[in-house]
Design a protein around this motif. Structure first.
Motif, PDB file in Angstrom:
ATOM      1  N   SER A 520     -23.226 -13.616  53.333  1.00 14.15           N
ATOM      2  CA  SER A 520     -22.629 -14.244  54.466  1.00 14.15           C
ATOM      3  C   SER A 520     -23.203 -15.731  54.793  1.00 14.15           C
ATOM      4  N   ALA A 521     -24.512 -15.647  54.474  1.00 12.44           N
ATOM      5  CA  ALA A 521     -25.436 -16.414  54.746  1.00 12.44           C
ATOM      6  C   ALA A 521     -24.894 -18.292  53.690  1.00 12.44           C
ATOM      7  N   ARG A 522     -24.180 -17.430  52.662  1.00 15.44           N
ATOM      8  CA  ARG A 522     -24.648 -18.740  51.571  1.00 15.44           C
ATOM      9  C   ARG A 522     -22.816 -19.059  51.631  1.00 15.44           C
ATOM     10  N   ASP A 523     -21.827 -18.117  52.281  1.00 15.58           N
ATOM     11  CA  ASP A 523     -20.418 -18.911  52.815  1.00 15.58           C
ATOM     12  C   ASP A 523     -20.735 -19.465  54.115  1.00 15.58           C
ATOM     13  N   GLY A 524     -21.718 -19.429  54.871  1.00 14.46           N
ATOM     14  CA  GLY A 524     -22.105 -19.934  56.709  1.00 14.46           C
ATOM     15  C   GLY A 524     -21.020 -18.770  57.014  1.00 14.46           C
ATOM     16  N   LEU A 525     -21.466 -17.765  57.938  1.00 15.24           N
ATOM     17  CA  LEU A 525     -20.484 -16.907  58.081  1.00 15.24           C
ATOM     18  C   LEU A 525     -22.158 -15.576  58.906  1.00 15.24           C
ATOM     19  N   LYS A 526     -21.860 -15.201  59.825  1.00 16.57           N
ATOM     20  CA  LYS A 526     -22.608 -14.303  60.484  1.00 16.57           C
ATOM     21  C   LYS A 526     -22.754 -12.828  59.823  1.00 16.57           C
ATOM     22  N   ALA A 543     -19.540  -9.165  64.203  1.00 16.36           N
ATOM     23  CA  ALA A 543     -20.485 -10.352  63.165  1.00 16.36           C
ATOM     24  C   ALA A 543     -19.213 -10.279  61.926  1.00 16.36           C
ATOM     25  N   ASN A 544     -18.540 -11.862  62.216  1.00 16.84           N
ATOM     26  CA  ASN A 544     -17.737 -12.481  60.739  1.00 16.84           C
ATOM     27  C   ASN A 544     -18.115 -12.148  59.469  1.00 16.84           C
ATOM     28  N   GLY A 545     -19.373 -11.889  58.789  1.00 18.65           N
ATOM     29  CA  GLY A 545     -19.807 -12.308  57.731  1.00 18.65           C
ATOM     30  C   GLY A 545     -19.117 -10.246  57.101  1.00 18.65           C
ATOM     31  N   TYR A 546     -19.742 -10.755  55.383  1.00 18.04           N
ATOM     32  CA  TYR A 546     -19.585  -9.978  54.892  1.00 18.04           C
ATOM     33  C   TYR A 546     -19.927  -8.438  55.071  1.00 18.04           C
ATOM     34  N   ARG A 547     -19.644  -6.853  54.661  1.00 20.14           N
ATOM     35  CA  ARG A 547     -20.160  -5.817  54.742  1.00 20.14           C
ATOM     36  C   ARG A 547     -18.963  -4.645  53.798  1.00 20.14           C
ATOM     37  N   LEU A 548     -19.691  -3.623  54.190  1.00 16.62           N
ATOM     38  CA  LEU A 548     -19.132  -3.144  53.127  1.00 16.62           C
ATOM     39  C   LEU A 548     -17.788  -1.562  53.870  1.00 16.62           C
ATOM     40  N   LEU A 549     -16.871  -1.314  53.854  1.00 16.47           N
ATOM     41  CA  LEU A 549     -15.600  -0.743  54.049  1.00 16.47           C
ATOM     42  C   LEU A 549     -16.501   0.572  54.993  1.00 16.47           C
ATOM     43  N   THR A 550     -15.517   0.334  56.257  1.00 18.35           N
ATOM     44  CA  THR A 550     -16.149   1.798  57.044  1.00 18.35           C
ATOM     45  C   THR A 550     -14.974   2.545  56.627  1.00 18.35           C
ATOM     46  N   GLU A 551     -15.058   4.058  56.875  1.00 19.75           N
ATOM     47  CA  GLU A 551     -14.497   5.208  55.856  1.00 19.75           C
ATOM     48  C   GLU A 551     -13.156   5.457  56.393  1.00 19.75           C
ATOM     49  N   ARG A 690     -17.708  -2.044  47.316  1.00 19.71           N
ATOM     50  CA  ARG A 690     -16.822  -2.993  47.691  1.00 19.71           C
ATOM     51  C   ARG A 690     -17.365  -4.015  48.721  1.00 19.71           C
ATOM     52  N   LEU A 691     -16.539  -4.958  48.874  1.00 21.63           N
ATOM     53  CA  LEU A 691     -16.899  -5.943  50.253  1.00 21.63           C
ATOM     54  C   LEU A 691     -15.724  -5.818  51.302  1.00 21.63           C
ATOM     55  N   ALA A 692     -15.951  -6.389  52.569  1.00 20.70           N
ATOM     56  CA  ALA A 692     -14.796  -6.093  53.454  1.00 20.70           C
ATOM     57  C   ALA A 692     -15.640  -7.460  54.169  1.00 20.70           C
ATOM     58  N   ARG A 693     -14.375  -7.446  54.844  1.00 19.03           N
ATOM     59  CA  ARG A 693     -14.655  -8.409  56.256  1.00 19.03           C
ATOM     60  C   ARG A 693     -13.810  -8.294  57.359  1.00 19.03           C
ATOM     61  N   TRP A 694     -14.124  -8.008  58.930  1.00 14.30           N
ATOM     62  CA  TRP A 694     -13.828  -8.269  59.875  1.00 14.30           C
ATOM     63  C   TRP A 694     -13.446  -9.932  59.685  1.00 14.30           C
ATOM     64  N   VAL A 695     -11.417 -10.231  60.548  1.00 11.79           N
ATOM     65  CA  VAL A 695     -10.864 -11.447  60.878  1.00 11.79           C
ATOM     66  C   VAL A 695     -11.451 -11.942  61.834  1.00 11.79           C
TER      67      VAL A 695
END
Length: 696
Positions: A520-526, A543-551, A690-695
């Motif tokens: 997230s920090a590398r791509d300028g996201l929160k 936050a709009n950064g990267y995270r893990l998938l919710t169940e 696996r990565l996820a991100r909210w839009v």
């Protein structure tokens, strides 16, 4: 002698008996004046006393006084000192204290200052006077007006006399029109004296002989007329441009490099006949014009055309027929030409979805969609507009030979916004992610009657509507090593798990979350996860950064298809479908205790990501290869809740995190099902993420 004084009587022995006796006489005192006082000291005594006092004072002065000596340049300068100062040889004798002085000399600027004379020692000071400026009289040969430069800077002068030049060595430069600069270094004496400098100036021109055909042309240089050809002109050295002009002929500009003292004879200049002028206008105005194929501008305009020859003119404009004309002009002629361009039209059919939208052509309302418009064959801006929808805009150039159509599909504001959101992105570590826009209600978990079910697969009603990006594959070793360069996924009984394109394993849930924050920090996201001293302690669901998938996201992406939930990655029944994933097959028999005897996936442990068929959303390895860390903390429900959970992100408290999906170690019915749930926190060799991100 006063009256009271007694005169002693001495006894004398007579010399002889006959000596006469001297008898005393009566004494009468002199009269004494009583009119004034008697002086105590005589004038002589006073004079002596005064001399003694002055001598004592002088002696004390000589003992206390100190010498004040000035070493001056020039040496014959006059020195004056304030207060009582006795000149003494080359200096002055003064008492200790503060004195002001002035040093002056003829031809020098006076200098003043202050000195302090101490009791301890004599005082010596060096004073150097600055010479007064001098004057310079320049005598030019020949006698022409001159300008005078001193060290490159021009100074004021009159009749060759420059006043007030500071003393010292100076470079004098003499400038005069039509002469070369004269330069010389001299010593300016100063002292208010006037020096003389003779400057022998050399001519800066050359004789240039100019002829023309025909003769009689006017010759000018920089706007100054020199005469008519043939002509010998004196031109000052440098790059000169000579204008040669004659009525009814074209003016010739001739560059002439001139060197002082080097005479030249120029080649005879042949003058060509002058151009004629053609003044052209068009209806409508603004038509483009070419002359003999060369673009010259837009109407209205004046065209300069070579005389005594025929020229081909072409007039053209978008939406109009081209007009061509031939013309010739005489030298110096001024002629007029007017052309009319005929409009050319084409047909454009404009329709819209939804229908009945308004049509604007070039900013003006032209009608409604569903009509055919006849338009000039030039570029037009088409806008199709309907309330509640975003404008549709396009540009079209109608053709007179072909009917054209415009189909405007209008989008709502929401649709328009999503049309600008990319369907696929690539994150900073190199992996691809797809846009998911779920709008579904489904039941997560499994029925108690389902074979292989575990007690933690409680049924939950889910509403998933929040858009998100999801990784097409699980994070690979190559991607993770951009975060932890020295990470090793190790091996399983000698089978490597560490190749670049294999899914990363042997990472804890905390490691996976910190990787998300780094990316997230590398791509300028929160950043989503809040960390303290390297441990995740919470998260920010806005936050709009990267995270893990919710169940819920994982269950929807893995199972949802046309309103129903898949049981297995390949369908709803056994056996395992061909090329459907990497499970514990016969090739893993030496590593795991139980295998699928009738299935082969070609890999004993992990397989390169995307080696098998993608699911209904174009995502890989939701079954097999590695199980996946999930964003949610692990908990077990008590049964089907009547409450609909909207975009759940898991409980707030817990010691472990959810693990979803089977891995390369699994061959049992329980694990192969997509509703299978596990939990943990520490690293394993069959769990990745696996990565996820909210839009936004």
């Amino acid at each position: 002698m006063t009256a009271k004084e007694a005169v002693p009587v001495r006894d004398y022995e007579p010399a002889h008996e006959d000596a006469s006796v001297i008898l005393p006489i009566g004494f009468t005192p002199a009269p004494v004046s009583t009119g004034g006082r008697k002086l105590l000291l005589t004038p002589r005594a006073i004079a002596v006393t005064s001399c003694l006092f002055l001598g004592a004072v002088l002696l004390v002065y000589l003992l206390v006084a100190r010498s004040l000596i000035f070493e001056t340049t020039p040496s014959d300068a006059d020195v004056s000192v304030s207060g009582f100062a006795l000149p003494l040889g080359d200096g002055h004798l003064v008492l200790p204290g503060h004195y002001s002085y002035t040093v002056s000399a003829t031809g020098y600027l006076p200098q003043s200052g202050d000195v302090e004379v101490s009791r301890d020692s004599n005082s010596r000071h060096a004073v150097k006077l600055e010479r007064l400026p001098g004057h310079l009289q320049v005598i030019a040969e020949p006698r022409v007006p001159v300008r005078i430069l001193v060290n490159g800077t021009e100074v004021e002068s009159a009749d060759g006399l420059a006043n007030s030049i500071p003393a010292g060595r100076k470079r004098i430069t003499i400038l005069s029109e039509r002469y070369l600069p004269f330069s010389k270094e001299i010593e300016i004496e100063g002292l208010d004296n006037t020096q003389t400098l003779t400057a022998s100036l050399r001519p800066a021109w050359a004789n240039i002989y100019i002829t023309s055909n025909p003769p009689g042309a006017t010759v000018s240089v920089e706007g100054t007329v020199l005469g008519t050809t043939p002509l010998t002109a004196e031109l000052v050295q440098g790059d000169r441009v000579v204008d040669i002009s004659l009525p009814q002929y074209k003016t010739v500009q001739l560059p002439v490099p001139v060197t002082a003292g080097v005479d030249q004879t120029l080649t005879t200049v042949d003058l060509a006949a002058a151009d004629g002028t053609l003044r052209v206008v068009s209806t409508p105005p603004g038509a483009s014009v070419t002359v003999d194929g060369e673009y010259r501008g837009q109407t209205p305009m004046d065209l300069e055309l070579a005389s005594n020859s025929r020229h081909q003119l072409r007039f053209f404009m978008d939406g109009y027929n081209t007009v061509e004309r031939a013309v010739d002009v005489n030298a110096g002629d001024l002629r007029d030409m007017s052309v009319t361009l005929t409009a050319v039209f084409g047909q454009v059919s404009i329709s819209s979805s939804p229908s009945d939208a308004q049509v604007f052509i070039d900013g003006k309302l032209a009608g409604v969609a569903g009509q055919t418009f006849t338009l000039p064959t030039r570029s037009h801006n088409i806008t199709v507009r309907k309330q509640g929808y975003e404008d549709y805009q396009t540009t079209i150039v109608p053709s007179s030979k072909l009917k054209q159509s415009v189909r405007a599909v209008l989008l709502t504001g929401e649709q328009s916004r999503w049309s600008n959101v990319p369907a696929e992105i690539t994150h900073g570590a190199g992996g691809k992610m797809l846009l998911m826009r779920p709008d579904a209600q489904f039941t997560m978990g499994s029925s108690r009657r389902e074979q292989g079910r575990r007690a933690n697969e409680v049924l939950r009603k889910i509403s998933l509507t929040r858009p998100f990006y999801v990784g097409v594959t699980e994070v690979t070793n190559r991607e993770y090593r951009r975060f932890q360069r020295m990470h090793s996924s190790s091996h399983a009984n000698g089978v490597s798990l560490d190749n670049d394109n294999l899914p990363v394993v042997n990472v804890s849930w905390n490691d996976a979350a910190l990787f998300c924050n780094w990316l997230s920090a590398r791509d300028g996201l929160k950043e989503v996860y809040r960390a303290e001293r390297g441990r995740v302690v919470g998260f920010d669901s806005n936050a709009n950064g990267y995270r893990l998938l919710t169940e819920a996201e994982w269950a929807w992406a893995a199972r949802y298809e046309r309103g129903s939930m898949r049981k297995f990655p390949w369908g709803d029944s056994l056996p395992v479908g061909k090329n459907s994933g990497n499970y514990a097959d016969t090739s893993a028999g030496q590593i795991v205790p139980a295998v699928l005897r009738t299935y082969t996936d070609r890999y004993a442990a992990t397989a390169p990501v995307a080696s098998y068929n993608a699911n209904q959303f174009g995502l890989y390895d939701f079954g097999g290869n590695v199980s996946e860390w999930i964003h949610d903390l692990y908990t077990i429900g008590t049964g089907l809740s009547l409450k609909l959970e909207e975009n759940p992100v898991g409980p707030k408290d817990g010691d472990y995190h959810v693990v979803r999906g089977s891995s390369w170690k699994h061959a049992g019915l329980t694990e192969l099902r997509l509703s299978y749930r596990d939990y943990g926190a520490e690293a394993r060799d069959d769990i990745g993420f696996r990565l996820a991100r909210w839009v936004d």
